[in-house]
Design a protein around this motif. Structure first.
Motif, short mmCIF file in Angstrom:
data_model
loop_
_atom_site.label_atom_id
_atom_site.label_comp_id
_atom_site.label_asym_id
_atom_site.label_seq_id
_atom_site.Cartn_x
_atom_site.Cartn_y
_atom_site.Cartn_z
N SER A 1 -29.78 -35.17 8.69
CA SER A 1 -30.45 -36.44 8.92
C SER A 1 -30.70 -37.17 7.60
CB SER A 1 -31.78 -36.22 9.64
OG SER A 1 -31.56 -35.66 10.91
N LEU A 2 -31.12 -36.42 6.59
CA LEU A 2 -31.34 -37.03 5.26
C LEU A 2 -30.03 -37.60 4.72
CD1 LEU A 2 -33.79 -34.55 3.52
CD2 LEU A 2 -34.25 -36.88 4.28
N LEU A 3 -28.96 -36.87 4.90
CA LEU A 3 -27.66 -37.33 4.43
C LEU A 3 -27.22 -38.60 5.16
CD1 LEU A 3 -25.35 -36.67 2.52
CD2 LEU A 3 -24.31 -35.34 4.34
N LEU A 4 -27.43 -38.66 6.46
CA LEU A 4 -27.09 -39.86 7.24
C LEU A 4 -27.93 -41.06 6.83
CD1 LEU A 4 -26.56 -38.38 10.82
CD2 LEU A 4 -24.83 -39.32 9.29
N VAL A 5 -29.24 -40.86 6.66
CA VAL A 5 -30.11 -41.96 6.24
C VAL A 5 -29.74 -42.43 4.84
CG1 VAL A 5 -32.50 -42.55 5.67
CG2 VAL A 5 -32.00 -41.29 7.77
N GLY A 6 -29.45 -41.48 3.94
CA GLY A 6 -29.04 -41.84 2.58
C GLY A 6 -27.73 -42.61 2.58
N GLY A 7 -26.79 -42.17 3.39
CA GLY A 7 -25.50 -42.87 3.49
C GLY A 7 -25.66 -44.28 4.03
N LEU A 8 -26.50 -44.43 5.04
CA LEU A 8 -26.76 -45.76 5.59
C LEU A 8 -27.42 -46.66 4.55
CD1 LEU A 8 -26.74 -47.66 8.01
CD2 LEU A 8 -28.93 -46.71 8.69
N ALA A 9 -28.37 -46.12 3.81
CA ALA A 9 -29.04 -46.90 2.76
C ALA A 9 -28.04 -47.32 1.69
CB ALA A 9 -30.18 -46.08 2.15
N LEU A 10 -27.14 -46.44 1.31
CA LEU A 10 -26.12 -46.76 0.31
C LEU A 10 -25.20 -47.87 0.81
CD1 LEU A 10 -24.84 -46.08 -2.42
CD2 LEU A 10 -23.40 -44.43 -1.20
N ILE A 11 -24.79 -47.80 2.06
CA ILE A 11 -23.92 -48.84 2.62
C ILE A 11 -24.64 -50.19 2.63
CG2 ILE A 11 -22.86 -49.63 4.78
CD1 ILE A 11 -22.14 -46.68 5.33
N LEU A 12 -25.91 -50.21 2.99
CA LEU A 12 -26.67 -51.46 3.00
C LEU A 12 -26.80 -52.05 1.60
CD1 LEU A 12 -29.45 -50.65 5.62
CD2 LEU A 12 -27.54 -52.24 5.87
N VAL A 13 -27.10 -51.22 0.62
CA VAL A 13 -27.24 -51.70 -0.76
C VAL A 13 -25.91 -52.27 -1.25
CG1 VAL A 13 -27.58 -50.93 -3.15
CG2 VAL A 13 -29.17 -50.21 -1.37
N MET A 14 -24.81 -51.60 -0.97
CA MET A 14 -23.50 -52.09 -1.39
C MET A 14 -23.17 -53.41 -0.70
SD MET A 14 -21.41 -48.50 -1.57
CE MET A 14 -19.83 -49.30 -1.72
N GLN A 15 -23.50 -53.54 0.56
CA GLN A 15 -23.24 -54.78 1.29
C GLN A 15 -24.04 -55.94 0.72
OE1 GLN A 15 -20.99 -55.38 3.60
NE2 GLN A 15 -21.64 -57.46 4.02
N PHE A 16 -25.32 -55.71 0.45
CA PHE A 16 -26.16 -56.78 -0.10
C PHE A 16 -25.68 -57.20 -1.48
CE2 PHE A 16 -29.62 -55.23 2.87
CZ PHE A 16 -29.52 -56.33 3.70
N SER A 17 -25.25 -56.26 -2.30
CA SER A 17 -24.79 -56.62 -3.64
C SER A 17 -23.48 -57.42 -3.56
CB SER A 17 -24.61 -55.38 -4.51
OG SER A 17 -23.59 -54.56 -4.02
N ARG A 18 -22.61 -57.09 -2.60
CA ARG A 18 -21.37 -57.84 -2.44
C ARG A 18 -21.65 -59.28 -2.00
NH1 ARG A 18 -18.05 -56.27 2.26
NH2 ARG A 18 -18.17 -58.40 2.94
N VAL A 19 -22.59 -59.43 -1.08
CA VAL A 19 -22.95 -60.77 -0.60
C VAL A 19 -23.55 -61.59 -1.73
CG1 VAL A 19 -24.55 -62.02 0.92
CG2 VAL A 19 -23.22 -60.10 1.81
N ARG A 20 -24.41 -60.98 -2.54
CA ARG A 20 -24.99 -61.70 -3.68
C ARG A 20 -23.92 -62.14 -4.67
NH1 ARG A 20 -29.31 -57.60 -4.82
NH2 ARG A 20 -30.67 -57.88 -3.06
N LYS A 21 -22.95 -61.27 -4.92
CA LYS A 21 -21.86 -61.62 -5.84
C LYS A 21 -21.07 -62.80 -5.29
CE LYS A 21 -17.74 -59.82 -8.06
NZ LYS A 21 -16.82 -58.71 -8.17
N GLN A 22 -20.75 -62.79 -4.00
CA GLN A 22 -20.02 -63.90 -3.39
C GLN A 22 -20.82 -65.19 -3.48
OE1 GLN A 22 -19.31 -62.34 0.54
NE2 GLN A 22 -17.25 -61.65 0.02
N GLN A 23 -22.14 -65.13 -3.26
CA GLN A 23 -22.98 -66.31 -3.36
C GLN A 23 -22.99 -66.85 -4.79
OE1 GLN A 23 -26.69 -64.79 -1.82
NE2 GLN A 23 -26.22 -65.45 0.27
N ARG A 24 -23.01 -65.95 -5.77
CA ARG A 24 -23.00 -66.37 -7.17
C ARG A 24 -21.68 -67.08 -7.51
NH1 ARG A 24 -22.79 -61.78 -9.73
NH2 ARG A 24 -20.72 -62.08 -10.59
N VAL A 25 -20.56 -66.53 -7.03
CA VAL A 25 -19.26 -67.14 -7.29
C VAL A 25 -19.18 -68.53 -6.66
CG1 VAL A 25 -16.79 -66.95 -6.78
CG2 VAL A 25 -18.04 -64.96 -7.62
#
Length: 121
Positions: free
Chosen positions: A5-29
C-alpha cells in the motif's frame, strides 16, 4: 499500512508530481512564446498559417498572411515565433560559425538564367 500500500501511494504521488511539473513547464513555454510576439515577427498559428505580426493588443493580434490579407487572431493561436531569416532585420541572428548574408546560398554558376540547377557533368 503494509509495504504494498505504501508503494502504491508513493507511486501515485510520484506520478502526480511529475504531471504537475510537466504542466507548469508547458505553461511557462506558452507564456514565453506569447511574450516574444512583437510587431514584425513571423509566427506560426495553431491552424498552420505562417504570418507576420502587424499589430498587437492585449488579447488579439493582427496578422498579415502570405497573400497580404489581414486577419485578427487571439494570442493563444500563436504556437511559435519563427526565427527571422532576413539578414537586414534587427531580429536576425546568424547561425553560429556562419557568415550568413555575405555570399549566395547557391553559387551563381550552378544555376541557369531562370534559376534552375544546371546538369552535373
Amino acid at each position: 499500512m503494509d509495504p504494498v500500500s505504501l508503494l502504491l501511494v508513493g507511486g501515485l504521488a510520484l506520478i502526480l508530481v511529475m504531471q504537475f511539473s510537466r504542466v507548469r513547464k508547458q505553461q511557462r513555454v506558452v507564456k514565453e512564446t506569447q511574450a516574444a510576439v512583437e510587431v514584425g515577427a513571423d509566427v506560426l498559428t495553431a491552424a498552420g498559417m505562417v504570418a507576420t505580426v502587424v499589430s498587437v493588443d492585449d488579447a488579439t493580434l493582427t496578422l498579415r498572411g502570405p497573400d497580404g490579407t489581414l486577419s485578427r487572431w487571439v494570442r493563444g493561436a500563436v504556437i511559435r515565433v519563427l526565427p527571422d531569416t532576413d539578414p537586414a532585420s534587427s531580429r536576425y541572428q546568424a547561425p553560429a560559425g556562419t557568415t550568413a548574408g555575405t555570399e549566395p546560398a547557391t553559387p551563381t554558376d550552378a544555376v541557369d538564367d531562370d534559376g534552375n540547377p544546371r546538369p552535373q557533368d
